[in-house]
Design a protein around this motif. Structure first.
Motif, PDB file in Angstrom:
ATOM      1  N   ILE B  86      -9.812   1.977  -2.496  1.00  0.00           N
ATOM      2  CA  ILE B  86      -9.373   1.029  -3.524  1.00  0.00           C
ATOM      3  C   ILE B  86      -8.036   1.474  -4.114  1.00  0.00           C
ATOM      4  O   ILE B  86      -7.094   0.688  -4.230  1.00  0.00           O
ATOM      5  N   ASN B  87      -7.936   2.784  -4.460  1.00  0.00           N
ATOM      6  CA  ASN B  87      -6.668   3.290  -5.004  1.00  0.00           C
ATOM      7  C   ASN B  87      -5.516   2.977  -4.072  1.00  0.00           C
ATOM      8  O   ASN B  87      -4.473   2.472  -4.490  1.00  0.00           O
ATOM      9  N   THR B  88      -5.701   3.301  -2.806  1.00  0.00           N
ATOM     10  CA  THR B  88      -4.610   3.124  -1.854  1.00  0.00           C
ATOM     11  C   THR B  88      -4.230   1.660  -1.747  1.00  0.00           C
ATOM     12  O   THR B  88      -3.038   1.318  -1.759  1.00  0.00           O
ATOM     13  N   PHE B 226      -0.068   4.197   2.481  1.00  0.00           N
ATOM     14  CA  PHE B 226      -1.159   4.629   3.346  1.00  0.00           C
ATOM     15  C   PHE B 226      -0.791   5.903   4.093  1.00  0.00           C
ATOM     16  O   PHE B 226      -1.639   6.715   4.418  1.00  0.00           O
ATOM     17  N   LEU B 227       0.483   6.032   4.416  1.00  0.00           N
ATOM     18  CA  LEU B 227       0.897   7.116   5.295  1.00  0.00           C
ATOM     19  C   LEU B 227       1.412   8.334   4.539  1.00  0.00           C
ATOM     20  O   LEU B 227       1.562   9.400   5.110  1.00  0.00           O
ATOM     21  N   TYR B 229       1.738  11.526   2.207  1.00  0.00           N
ATOM     22  CA  TYR B 229       0.920  12.585   1.627  1.00  0.00           C
ATOM     23  C   TYR B 229       1.661  13.277   0.484  1.00  0.00           C
ATOM     24  O   TYR B 229       1.068  13.665  -0.516  1.00  0.00           O
ATOM     25  N   LEU B 230       2.978  13.385   0.644  1.00  0.00           N
ATOM     26  CA  LEU B 230       3.776  14.208  -0.264  1.00  0.00           C
ATOM     27  C   LEU B 230       3.664  13.780  -1.730  1.00  0.00           C
ATOM     28  O   LEU B 230       3.259  14.555  -2.588  1.00  0.00           O
ATOM     29  N   MET B 231       4.016  12.522  -2.018  1.00  0.00           N
ATOM     30  CA  MET B 231       4.082  12.076  -3.416  1.00  0.00           C
ATOM     31  C   MET B 231       2.727  12.140  -4.123  1.00  0.00           C
ATOM     32  O   MET B 231       2.641  12.695  -5.217  1.00  0.00           O
ATOM     33  N   PRO B 232       1.662  11.573  -3.520  1.00  0.00           N
ATOM     34  CA  PRO B 232       0.380  11.661  -4.240  1.00  0.00           C
ATOM     35  C   PRO B 232      -0.059  13.098  -4.433  1.00  0.00           C
ATOM     36  O   PRO B 232      -0.680  13.423  -5.454  1.00  0.00           O
ATOM     37  N   SER B 233       0.262  13.980  -3.493  1.00  0.00           N
ATOM     38  CA  SER B 233      -0.190  15.360  -3.651  1.00  0.00           C
ATOM     39  C   SER B 233       0.528  16.033  -4.824  1.00  0.00           C
ATOM     40  O   SER B 233       0.017  16.964  -5.415  1.00  0.00           O
ATOM     41  N   TYR B 242      -7.204  10.014  -6.064  1.00  0.00           N
ATOM     42  CA  TYR B 242      -6.469  10.254  -4.824  1.00  0.00           C
ATOM     43  C   TYR B 242      -6.288   8.997  -3.989  1.00  0.00           C
ATOM     44  O   TYR B 242      -7.058   8.050  -4.092  1.00  0.00           O
ATOM     45  N   THR B 243      -5.271   9.046  -3.148  1.00  0.00           N
ATOM     46  CA  THR B 243      -5.157   8.028  -2.117  1.00  0.00           C
ATOM     47  C   THR B 243      -5.842   8.562  -0.865  1.00  0.00           C
ATOM     48  O   THR B 243      -6.296   9.715  -0.840  1.00  0.00           O
ATOM     49  N   LEU B 244      -5.886   7.743   0.179  1.00  0.00           N
ATOM     50  CA  LEU B 244      -6.604   8.149   1.388  1.00  0.00           C
ATOM     51  C   LEU B 244      -6.074   9.448   1.971  1.00  0.00           C
ATOM     52  O   LEU B 244      -6.835  10.337   2.352  1.00  0.00           O
TER      53      LEU B 244
END
Lengths: 361, 296, 693
Positions: B86-88, B226-227, B229-233, B242-244
């Motif tokens: 849902i977040n993503t 979706f792709l 990783y850097l920013m959400p981390s 979190y995103t996926l």
């Protein structure tokens, strides 16, 4: 509707000079006025000012006596056909034609009737529900005309509408446009760089060059009495022969002194003040008469022959290398490299002041 | 008329196969199928291991195989997988919409209007889009605490959306501007004569025509979250937010959560819709990438 | 500036001065410049002795002004007399007629004084226009109103009639039309079935038949009496609104044309208002009489004095001290006050001040320019003109300002902060408070000193190797695959294309993480390698093992995209090129070498360069596969692993290990190099050179 341009001028922002200035022009109701000129002469600017797409820097634009300078394009009672047709690619032909009326919140029944009426007249009823991309160039042209027609505008503007068609279709559409103009009963203003279109369609031609009007009048006037050297060179195919020279003792002497011409009496009277001054003499190719005469004769060598059937164009050279074009009936027999005598038809001579390039006679 | 016929004609048109060519063709096929194997094998392992009930926390390839949905069950019941999805999706949709909103206006304005500062700002846009997105990572976290102090409801996810959308403005404006440039301005003139104002010209005429490009921009803005990783981390700290990409990563690094087959199950569920999207829209996506070539 | 004897209007035409006092001064001043110096003293004397208030012209002018005052004072009186003569029921029409009458009176009053001043001429002409045009607009409105009333009455009457017959007719006609559509479609289907038209044409034609029928039915429905009448009422209502808007707009623009042509005379000759009022945007505009415009600039003033300047001085900050925070960096403040917050707020203050400066500048320029215009004789824009200009010229600014703001704060602000951080000692021992240290970070990096700067060159070396090999491998594989699949004789193109697309379509983080699992010490691929070689090879523990696998993995991931691009281009190469080559006697191999590959290389070059920069920054693959590991403390220290790229090193330094200062410095170096290279590639691209910007 009568369209008047009073001292119209346009200066684009950030430019030093006026692109076009001091344009005075009266276009009568139901006129088919063609604005003619080479590219970059300001003719499109002029049309866009009439349409309201470009603002007018100075002067007054009057439609039927009413000042239109700052009226929005949509409120000007105009319709316009564009060079690229500018059909909306995402709408069907029907929607394209109905769009302007829809924007005006016109009654739906009126919209439907007018679209069908225009489609009928232009024979595009079959394609009403096709997209512009699915129909041919000629049909698109008709749709563009139809879209302009449904507005029932008082002034019909056309910006080189035939330039994207092939030669055959263009010839056909020229006739249709004139017919359409007559049936619509509107004032049409038509911009083109093609003199054939201008000569065949116009009731009035306006020849523009370098932002100035060179001559205004009916087509015949342009051919028979060009107002200056530019008009003389622009109108007519093949181009008018121009010889530079001088008036001495009432005779025209060419600069190289290879021939002398005695103008007719009326012209002579007008040429009096130019005695001893530089003058240009023009003659159209068909005003040469084959054979030797006691005066006004030139001796030339045929360089190239262009056979057109009923007539032939002879590209000739004077002994000193100067060139001229002469047209003679097709059944006369000429061959390349032959030398011949021709004399000038004095009724077909045009004289221009070499300094101001203005017409003298 | 029919396709078969055409093909038949085409076949008979070819020069006959020489022995050398036959050998070359065979080698080609061998290479092609070899590479098919290289691609399919690992991907197949994801599928197999996500359904293999005979695994614990680690993936085993080979050995006993038992079909089971227990990893999926675990995924939905024991992890925040649904939250991540849902977040993503929320972030992706919001990013796409926001990007479209910003870019429609700027693309249209830059293409159709000549105004003071246009040249300078276009140059600035070009420079900005060459600056890599990671440059600001040192500031983002603190920036969020400052903004959320001013606007209390401003979550980290909202900030993420703003970063994605804001970061895309420059490049996408350039792409859209180029596309609108290719539409004849006579259409605008015609619309104006027909009675459209500034915004109507865009809404009724330009927008429908540039819709393919808008779709591509929206699609890429949508796929981006979706792709990434850097920013959400960097920004997100609560596993529920979190995103996926960040969420699934916890399933293979965090010793407490370690559950590789469940990761495979989650990966499979994530990948399938995106694969379908990519296969269905490959042409548009590639052309979108090609027109944004400078972005790299 | 001197007065001169003439003034210029907006179009550039010269007009003689009508203010005779100024004209005399102007003439004298001109003489002062043109005549020899000996006469200067005498002329100066004359200039001094020129009367001011006592000048005949001024006296005359003052008299007219007094008359004008008296005349205007009677306006309400006139209004009551006029009102008596008005009978229209519509308030708008009454208002217009009243205005027209008053304007006629004013035009009559001003006309005799037109020679005295251009202002009077303008007023006379302007009121003449209003008196002329407003009644006409009002008459049109009356006509439309009458028509509307009639239409409404008709509609009401029609509503009471019995429509069952008409409705039944409509239903019958609709049924017939639908039947006809059905027949047409059936005919089409027949054509399609018999193979005379293609499926695309069939669908298309069918759709067109639907549209045509829908349009016809809509028009049938529309031609029902009651609908037609309702439509007419709607149309007339719209007309009413439109005519009003349009009529007033035309009147306004005629007046504005008049203003462009009629000059203005002012006594001042130095644009002092702009200099005096620049600290308060809006005041200048107000003094020049542009009330509405001034409101906007006053809003700007509010922003400057209530937001920008207080913020810059430290008011309303989250924790920082505005601009001052950039200097102090929270030194001596409480534990919670972190330097980085002060820094960010300092940068925000700078941005706010920049915007404030922009407002100052624009306001000053606006007033200054307008004052100069007035001095030279040009009338300023009235509200209508300002509004029109804003609508046309302001649109791009309005349209792009939200984007500009977002870009400013979300993109440029963090960049600025990173630049600043790179000059500080923001490291694990200075997390809360740090100081400016100049270029020390850069020095550490370049010389490879310290724990954070030490491995810089090693990492840079690997980053370059990685970029070169990983990208080249992907390009090579994608290239070869595209050439193989797109051979004439290969069957199953669609199958191969779909499979080869998969590595691109599956989200990269999933595949990377999965490979990471498979190469873990007890992962399936490690086991497989053990079976094949008989030795235990732990890829993730071996620096070169990890590096090679990473390169192979990126080859696997990246080849898809290259393959897709090349396939697209291969399909678009015109067939006649090959036919021509065939005739020239080129073999298949030669054709590939001399036609296919050059075209491919040429067309994909810019995109391939993009692939190199992409891999240079490919954070995910490094970080997700092995976390940048394995670690080799003897070579890399504790902060980096042997497969770390610059980008993942920056990430670790900034996010995990708290060496933000050095991290920022490395970021700066990397970004500058990247910008430089993309810029070169970009400025050479076709689109850039052809863009006339």
């Amino acid at each position: 509707m009568k369209v008047q341009l009073v001292n119209i001028g346009k200066k684009y922002e950030g430019r030093e000079n006026f692109t076009i200035r001091h344009i005075d022009l009266d276009i009568d109701d139901k006129d088919f006025c063609v604005i003619l000129g080479p590219s970059g002469c300001g003719k499109s600017t002029l049309l866009r000012m009439i349409a309201g797409l470009t603002s007018i820097t100075e002067g007054d634009l009057l439609f039927g006596g009413k000042r239109m300078n700052s009226v929005e394009p949509k409120d000007r009672d105009i319709a316009m056909v564009f060079q690229s047709y500018a059909l909306y690619p995402h709408m069907t032909v029907y929607e394209n034609m109905a769009f302007s009326l829809k924007m005006r919140k016109e009654r739906k029944s009126v919209i439907h009737d007018r679209v069908l009426e225009a489609a009928e007249l232009l024979q595009i009823k079959e394609y009403l529900y096709s997209k512009p991309s699915e129909i041919s160039g000629g049909q698109r042209q008709r749709v563009a005309l139809g879209r302009a027609m449904v507005r029932k505008a008082g002034v019909f503007l056309m910006d080189e509408p035939l330039s994207n068609l092939d030669a055959k279709l263009r010839e056909h559409m020229r006739i249709e446009l004139v017919r359409l103009h007559k049936s619509l009963d509107t004032t049409s203003i038509y911009v083109t760089h093609d003199q054939t279109e201008a000569m065949t369609m116009a009731t009035k031609i306006v020849l523009l060059d370098k932002g100035k009007i060179q001559q205004v009048g009916p087509p015949t006037l342009f051919y028979e009495k060009p107002a200056n050297l530019f008009v003389a060179g622009f109108i007519g195919s093949p181009t008018m022969n121009i010889f530079q020279g001088e008036i001495k003792d009432g005779l025209f002497h060419s600069t190289e002194e290879d021939f002398v011409v005695e103008p007719k009496a009326e012209d002579l009277a007008l040429l009096k003040p130019f005695e001893g001054k530089k003058v240009a003499m023009g003659i159209r190719s068909e005003r040469f008469i084959a054979g030797l005469a006691d005066k006004n004769t030139v001796h030339v060598k045929v360089d190239v022959i262009e056979m057109l059937g009923k007539e032939q164009l002879l590209y000739c050279k004077f002994p000193n290398g100067k060139e001229c074009v002469i047209s003679e009936p097709g059944y006369f027999e000429y061959a390349v490299d032959e030398e011949h005598n021709f004399h000038f038809d004095v009724d077909g001579l045009h004289f221009f002041d070499a300094e101001t390039t203005e017409r003298i006679n | 008329m029919s396709k078969n016929k055409e093909k038949g004609l085409y076949l008979s048109d070819r020069p006959p196969l020489t022995p050398v060519k036959a050998v070359l063709l065979t080698i080609s096929y061998i290479l092609l199928f070899f590479y098919v194997f290289i691609i399919v094998w690992p991907l197949a392992q994801i599928v197999f291991s996500s359904f293999n009930g005979n695994q614990g926390e680690y993936i085993h390839v080979g050995g006993a195989y038992q079909f089971s949905l227990k990893h999926f069950k675990y995924l939905f019941q024991e992890t925040y997988f649904l939250n991540w999805v849902i977040n993503t999706i929320v972030i992706a949709v919001a990013t796409a919409l926001l990007t479209l909103l910003f870019v429609s206006f700027t693309g249209y304005a830059y293409s159709r209007y000549r105004f003071k500062g246009r040249k300078a700002s276009l140059m600035a846009i070009m420079l900005i889009q060459t600056i890599p997105a990671f440059v600001g990572i040192a500031a983002y976290y603190t920036m969020h605490s400052i903004i959320s102090a001013v606007i209390p409801g401003f979550t980290r996810q909202m900030f993420l959306i703003l970063i994605y959308a804001g970061g895309g403005i420059a490049g996408n404006t350039f792409i859209l501007k180029g596309y609108i440039d290719s539409i004849s301005s006579e259409l605008d003139d015609a619309a104006r004569i027909d009675g459209c104002g500034n915004l109507q010209v865009y809404r009724l005429i330009i927008m429908p025509i540039v819709r393919p490009m808008l779709a591509i921009i929206a699609l890429w803005s949508f796929i981006g979250p979706f792709l990434d990783y850097l920013m959400p981390s960097i920004l997100l700290s609560d596993p529920k937010q979190y995103t996926l990409a960040t969420g699934l990563y916890t399933l293979i690094t965090d010793v407490r959560n370690m559950h590789q087959p469940v990761f495979a199950a989650g990966g499979l569920l994530t990948a399938i819709p995106i694969i379908i999207l990519f296969i269905a829209l490959q042409k548009q996506l590639v052309s979108g990438l090609a027109s944004g070539a400078v972005k790299g | 500036m001197r007065y001169g004897t003439t003034i210029m209007d907006d179009i550039g035409n010269e007009h003689p001065r009508r203010n005779l006092r100024l004209a005399e001064r102007g003439a004298l001043e001109e003489r002062l410049e043109s005549e020899p110096k000996e006469k200067a003293a005498q002329i100066k004397g004359e200039l001094k002795s020129l009367p001011r208030k006592e000048h005949d012209y001024e006296k005359k002018f003052a008299k007219v002004r007094a008359e004008e005052k008296a005349f205007l004072a009677k306006a309400s009186e006139r209004k009551t007399t006029f009102e008596g003569s008005l009978a229209d029921s519509d308030p708008t029409i009454r208002k217009w007629k009243l205005e027209a009458m008053e304007s006629r009176a004013r035009a009559e009053f001003y006309a005799p004084h037109a020679d005295l001043s251009y202002d009077f001429e303008l007023l006379a002409e302007q009121h003449r226009m209003i008196a002329e045009q407003l009644p006409a607009i009002a008459d049109t409105r009356r006509e439309t109103l009458d028509a509307l009333d009639a239409a409404k009455a008709d509609l009401e009457a029609a509503k009471k009639e019995d429509h069952s017959q008409a409705n039944a007719d409509f239903r019958r006609l609709r049924k017939e039309r639908l039947k006809q559509r059905g027949e047409e479609k059936a005919a089409l289907r027949k054509l399609y079935k018999s193979g005379q038209i293609s499926s695309k044409a069939y669908v298309n034609e069918k759709h067109q038949k639907d549209l045509a029928a829908a349009e016809d039915i809509r028009s049938m429905k529309q031609s029902l009496k009651i609908n037609m009448l309702a439509d007419r009422v709607r149309y007339l209502k719209h007309r009413l609104k439109q005519d009003k808007k349009q009529g007033i707009a035309v009147l306004n623009s005629d007046i504005s044309d008049l203003r462009r042509k009629t000059p203005i005379e002012v006594t001042k000759r130095c644009p002092w208002i702009s200099y005096l009022t620049f600290p308060l945007p809006g005041l200048g505009q107000l003094l020049l009489g542009q009330t509405f415009k001034s409101i906007f600039f006053f809003i700007g003033s509010l922003y400057i004095y209530l937001i920008a300047i207080p913020y810059a001085l430290g008011r309303g900050n989250y924790r920082g001290q505005g601009l001052f925070g950039l200097v102090s960096l929270a030194e001596g403040a409480s534990r919670l006050d972190r330097s980085v917050i002060f820094m960010i707020e300092g940068v925000i203050a700078i941005i706010l001040l920049l915007i404030a400066f922009l407002i100052y500048y624009n306001s000053f320029r606006d007033v200054n320019r307008n004052e100069k215009k007035m001095i030279s004789g040009i009338r300023l824009n009235n509200w209508f003109e300002t509004k029109t200009a804003a609508k046309h010229k302001g649109f791009p600014y309005f349209a792009s300002s939200p984007s500009a703001l977002v870009t400013l704060f979300i993109v440029l602000l963090p960049i600025a902060v990173t630049v600043l951080i790179s000059f500080t000692n923001y490291d694990p021992t200075h997390q809360s408070k740090f100081n400016w240290i100049g270029l020390a970070n850069y020095k550490q990096i370049i010389l490879g000193q310290g724990i954070a700067g030490g491995p810089f060159w090693l990492i840079t070396g690997w980053t370059l190797i990685w970029t070169l090999f990983a990208t080249s491998l992907a390009i090579f594989v994608g290239f070869v695959l595209a050439l193989l699949v797109n051979q004439d004789r290969v069957y199953g193109k669609r199958f191969f294309r779909t499979i080869y697309l998969l590595p691109w379509a599956v989200p990269a983080f999933i595949t990377i993480m999965f490979f990471s699992i498979m190469f873990s010490p007890n992962g399936p691929l490690t086991a497989l390698l053990q079976q094949l070689t008989g030795q235990v090879i732990n890829i993730k523990e071996s620096p070169w093992g990890t590096r090679i696998v990473l390169i192979l993995l990126q080859g696997w991931l990246g080849s898809s995209y290259v393959f897709l691009l090349c396939t697209g281009i291969l399909q678009s190469i015109p067939k006649d090129l090959y036919e021509a080559a065939n005739i020239d006697g080129a073999t298949g191999f030669q054709q590939t070498r001399h036609i296919t590959i050059p075209i491919l290389l040429f067309q994909t070059a810019p995109l391939m360069i993009g692939q190199y920069t992409f891999n240079f920054n490919n954070f995910s693959i490094i970080y997700l596969f092995n976390g940048g590991g394995p670690f080799e403390p003897s070579k890399y220290g504790n902060l980096a692993g042997s497969s770390d790229l610059l980008i993942s090193y920056i990430y670790k330094l900034t996010i995990q290990k708290q060496f933000q200062g050095i991290g920022a410095a490395i970021t700066m170096i990397v970004s500058l190099v990247l910008i430089f290279f993309t810029w070169i590639g970009f400025s050479r691209s076709k689109s850039f050179r052809e863009e006339k910007l």
